[in-house]
Design a protein around this motif. Structure first.
Motif, short mmCIF file in Angstrom:
data_model
loop_
_atom_site.label_atom_id
_atom_site.label_comp_id
_atom_site.label_asym_id
_atom_site.label_seq_id
_atom_site.Cartn_x
_atom_site.Cartn_y
_atom_site.Cartn_z
N GLN A 18 -2.29 16.03 3.73
CA GLN A 18 -1.68 16.63 2.26
C GLN A 18 -2.50 15.96 1.08
OE1 GLN A 18 0.93 15.96 4.42
NE2 GLN A 18 0.32 18.04 5.30
N MET A 19 -3.50 15.09 1.36
CA MET A 19 -4.36 14.02 0.44
C MET A 19 -3.27 13.31 -0.16
SD MET A 19 -7.26 14.83 1.17
CE MET A 19 -8.20 14.19 -0.24
N GLU A 20 -2.28 12.79 0.31
CA GLU A 20 -1.37 11.69 -0.25
C GLU A 20 -1.84 10.40 0.53
OE1 GLU A 20 2.55 14.42 -0.67
OE2 GLU A 20 2.13 13.72 1.11
N VAL A 21 -1.51 9.43 -0.57
CA VAL A 21 -2.05 7.97 -0.09
C VAL A 21 -0.64 7.39 -0.10
CG1 VAL A 21 -3.17 5.87 -0.82
CG2 VAL A 21 -4.05 8.18 -1.57
N LEU A 22 -0.63 6.45 1.07
CA LEU A 22 0.42 5.70 1.38
C LEU A 22 0.34 4.47 0.58
CD1 LEU A 22 3.06 4.92 2.87
CD2 LEU A 22 1.52 3.84 4.48
N VAL A 23 1.39 4.18 -0.63
CA VAL A 23 1.36 3.04 -1.65
C VAL A 23 2.71 2.38 -1.62
CG1 VAL A 23 -0.21 4.32 -2.93
CG2 VAL A 23 1.97 4.69 -3.26
N VAL A 24 2.53 1.12 -2.08
CA VAL A 24 3.88 0.42 -2.17
C VAL A 24 3.89 -0.31 -3.60
CG1 VAL A 24 3.45 -0.16 0.34
CG2 VAL A 24 2.57 -1.74 -1.34
N GLN A 25 5.24 -0.92 -3.97
CA GLN A 25 5.29 -1.45 -4.94
C GLN A 25 6.01 -3.00 -4.46
OE1 GLN A 25 8.04 0.30 -7.93
NE2 GLN A 25 6.16 1.02 -8.86
N GLU A 26 5.49 -3.98 -4.87
CA GLU A 26 5.61 -5.53 -4.06
C GLU A 26 6.78 -5.89 -5.17
OE1 GLU A 26 2.06 -7.66 -4.19
OE2 GLU A 26 1.46 -6.73 -2.24
N LYS A 27 7.62 -6.56 -4.44
CA LYS A 27 8.66 -7.43 -5.37
C LYS A 27 8.11 -8.44 -6.17
CE LYS A 27 12.96 -6.61 -2.66
NZ LYS A 27 14.25 -7.16 -1.94
N ALA A 53 3.02 -1.09 -10.97
CA ALA A 53 1.96 -0.27 -10.18
C ALA A 53 2.25 0.17 -8.73
CB ALA A 53 0.90 -1.09 -10.64
N TRP A 54 1.52 1.25 -8.38
CA TRP A 54 1.52 1.50 -6.91
C TRP A 54 0.31 1.09 -6.48
CZ3 TRP A 54 5.90 2.94 -4.69
CH2 TRP A 54 7.09 3.53 -5.49
N LYS A 55 0.15 0.24 -5.24
CA LYS A 55 -0.93 -0.10 -4.84
C LYS A 55 -1.00 -0.05 -3.31
CE LYS A 55 -0.99 -4.63 -4.05
NZ LYS A 55 -0.61 -4.86 -2.55
N GLU A 108 -0.18 -4.71 9.04
CA GLU A 108 0.04 -5.02 7.84
C GLU A 108 0.96 -3.74 7.09
OE1 GLU A 108 1.01 -7.50 5.82
OE2 GLU A 108 0.13 -9.08 6.88
N VAL A 109 0.35 -2.55 7.29
CA VAL A 109 0.78 -1.38 7.01
C VAL A 109 2.19 -1.02 7.64
CG1 VAL A 109 0.35 1.10 6.99
CG2 VAL A 109 -1.24 -0.31 6.39
N LYS A 110 2.28 -1.37 8.81
CA LYS A 110 3.47 -1.15 9.74
C LYS A 110 4.62 -2.08 9.17
CE LYS A 110 6.04 0.23 13.24
NZ LYS A 110 6.59 1.69 13.32
N GLU A 111 4.21 -3.31 8.99
CA GLU A 111 5.43 -4.00 8.57
C GLU A 111 5.94 -3.85 6.96
OE1 GLU A 111 3.86 -8.32 10.85
OE2 GLU A 111 3.44 -8.25 8.66
N GLU A 112 5.02 -3.43 6.16
CA GLU A 112 5.26 -3.32 4.76
C GLU A 112 5.99 -1.77 4.61
OE1 GLU A 112 2.43 -3.87 2.04
OE2 GLU A 112 2.27 -6.07 2.41
N THR A 113 5.58 -0.86 5.40
CA THR A 113 6.13 0.53 5.14
C THR A 113 6.80 1.42 6.35
OG1 THR A 113 3.99 1.71 6.01
CG2 THR A 113 3.99 0.84 3.52
N LYS A 136 9.71 3.33 6.12
CA LYS A 136 11.00 2.08 6.31
C LYS A 136 10.27 0.98 5.81
CE LYS A 136 14.47 0.38 9.29
NZ LYS A 136 14.99 0.30 10.76
N ILE A 137 10.80 0.73 4.56
CA ILE A 137 10.13 -0.67 3.94
C ILE A 137 10.54 -2.11 4.48
CG2 ILE A 137 9.65 0.70 1.90
CD1 ILE A 137 12.00 -0.98 0.51
N ASP A 138 9.80 -2.86 4.20
CA ASP A 138 10.11 -4.46 4.63
C ASP A 138 10.86 -4.87 3.22
OD1 ASP A 138 10.63 -6.95 4.98
OD2 ASP A 138 8.34 -7.38 5.27
N GLU A 139 12.25 -4.98 3.20
CA GLU A 139 12.83 -5.21 1.95
C GLU A 139 12.59 -6.77 1.73
OE1 GLU A 139 16.95 -4.17 2.32
OE2 GLU A 139 16.32 -1.74 2.39
N THR A 140 12.25 -7.63 2.39
CA THR A 140 11.97 -8.94 1.82
C THR A 140 10.90 -8.96 0.85
OG1 THR A 140 10.41 -9.28 3.89
CG2 THR A 140 12.89 -9.83 4.10
N GLU A 141 9.70 -8.13 1.15
CA GLU A 141 8.77 -8.37 0.07
C GLU A 141 8.39 -7.01 -0.75
OE1 GLU A 141 4.86 -9.06 1.81
OE2 GLU A 141 5.65 -8.73 3.96
N ILE A 142 8.64 -5.70 -0.23
CA ILE A 142 8.36 -4.64 -0.55
C ILE A 142 9.55 -3.90 -1.37
CG2 ILE A 142 7.82 -2.31 -0.34
CD1 ILE A 142 5.53 -4.50 0.00
#
Length: 364
Positions: free
Chosen positions: A203-212, A221-223, A242-247, A286-292
């Motif tokens: 769907q042309m969507e990018v997987l992005v995160v906001q860091e704590k 920002a979403w990175k 890294e993608v698996k651990e964070e998201t 499913k985010i890693d709540e310790t850093e994301i």
């Protein structure tokens, strides 16, 4: 003598009654001495002292103490007749002074960290005498690994001239370069390696995160998910990890689309940062709540329009490259497993394949 310090003639000069063959399989000569006089013992100690002439005067006083015959307890090796049984004085010297070590690739030695002396006094004596011995036989560099439970040895090594090379959780490594010429020992690792995952779905969507925890410039920002490569980890597996651990999203590596090289970053190290294109094989986050702080699928157009991308030349260029890759106008570097005859080790070589269809890319 195989130690290179004492030949048969020199051994004979220690005592007028020297005899007995070398023990089979031994690297040291075991000579019997029939002389029982104190003069003989003193002569032996003096001759050994001459072999250690490179040791500083103060250090020699520590080695020989008050009794010239008492070389690190050499009197304990002498029986009541003064013959010393089957032990030669050099055996005492070799076993008690020179640190256990093996050859390295640079004409030097690697000290055996598992066979260090038990106390600081013995270590200080052994280190001084060992350096003198290694100098006398033409060694170049010395690698001294001191485990955490031998931390009290560090000041003595530094005082002798050892320099810090690197430290890990369980040890500190020090080095000593003997020749009066530029040091040829390899330096400590100079780079850290990071990865960023560009994950885009159908769907042309990018997987992005906001860091704590981030700098003020990236606040809100979403990175892309990013992180550091672990020891002995491949770039492509590190990006997916890294993608698996964070998201919590599973991905497949496609290729390396670009990498950045920067200097004087964390701890004054240089930094290599690889941008990897990844294909998602799951979508649930499913985010890693310790850093994301948060993660989501964001429309590509919205992601690219963020100020931190539009106002930064490097981020803008990275996005341009990723978009060209999506349009099949750019080929990234794919991972190929190879073995070199040089060292026989398996490694990963990243390069463009000759046939564009192998990577679904229309640009040669």
């Amino acid at each position: 003598m195989e130690s290179g310090l004492l030949d048969t003639a020199a051994a004979a000069s220690l005592c007028p009654a020297v005899g007995g063959p070398r023990r089979a399989g031994s690297t040291a000569s075991f000579l019997n001495c029939a002389c029982s006089s104190r003069d003989c013992r003193v002569s032996a100690s003096y001759s050994i002292g001459r072999m250690l002439s490179g040791v500083r005067s103060a250090a020699r006083k520590k080695l020989f103490r008050n009794d010239p015959a008492d070389l690190l307890g050499i009197s304990n090796w002498l029986d009541s007749s003064g013959t010393g049984g089957h032990h030669h004085w050099w055996t005492a010297l070799e076993n008690n002074f020179v640190l256990e070590a093996s050859e390295d690739e640079y004409g030097g030695v690697i000290v055996d960290a598992d066979r260090l002396p038990a106390d600081t006094a013995a270590f200080a004596r052994s280190l001084t005498a060992s350096l003198s011995y290694w100098k006398s036989v033409g060694k170049k560099g010395v690698w001294l690994k001191l485990p955490a439970d031998r931390a009290e040895f560090v000041p003595f090594a530094v005082k002798e001239g050892f320099k810090y090379h690197h430290a890990e959780e369980a040890y500190v490594m020090l080095t000593y370069w003997i020749p009066d010429e530029p040091c040829m020992l390899p330096a400590n690792a100079s780079h850290q390696v990071g990865v960023g995952g560009f994950v885009i779905n159908d769907q042309m969507e990018v997987l992005v995160v906001q860091e704590k925890y981030c700098g003020s410039l990236l606040d809100g920002a979403w990175k892309l998910p990013t992180g550091f490569i672990l020891a002995s980890e491949e770039i492509y597996t590190g990006a997916s990890r890294e993608v698996k651990e964070e998201t919590g999203v599973d991905t497949e590596f496609v290729d390396v689309v670009a990498f950045r090289h920067a200097h004087n970053v964390a701890f004054q190290k240089s930094d290599l940062f690889f941008i990897c294109m990844l294909r998602p094989v799951s979508s649930e986050i499913k985010i890693d709540e310790t850093e994301i702080q948060a993660a989501k699928w964001m429309p590509l157009e919205e992601f690219v329009k963020q100020p931190f991308i539009q106002e930064d030349h490097m981020f803008q260029k990275i996005m341009d490259i990723c978009l060209q890759r999506l349009r099949k106008c750019y080929c990234g570097l794919t991972a190929h497993h190879v073995v070199s005859r040089f060292d026989g080790r398996a490694s990963t070589l990243y390069y463009n394949v000759e046939e564009p269809e192998d990577v679904n890319c229309s640009a040669a």
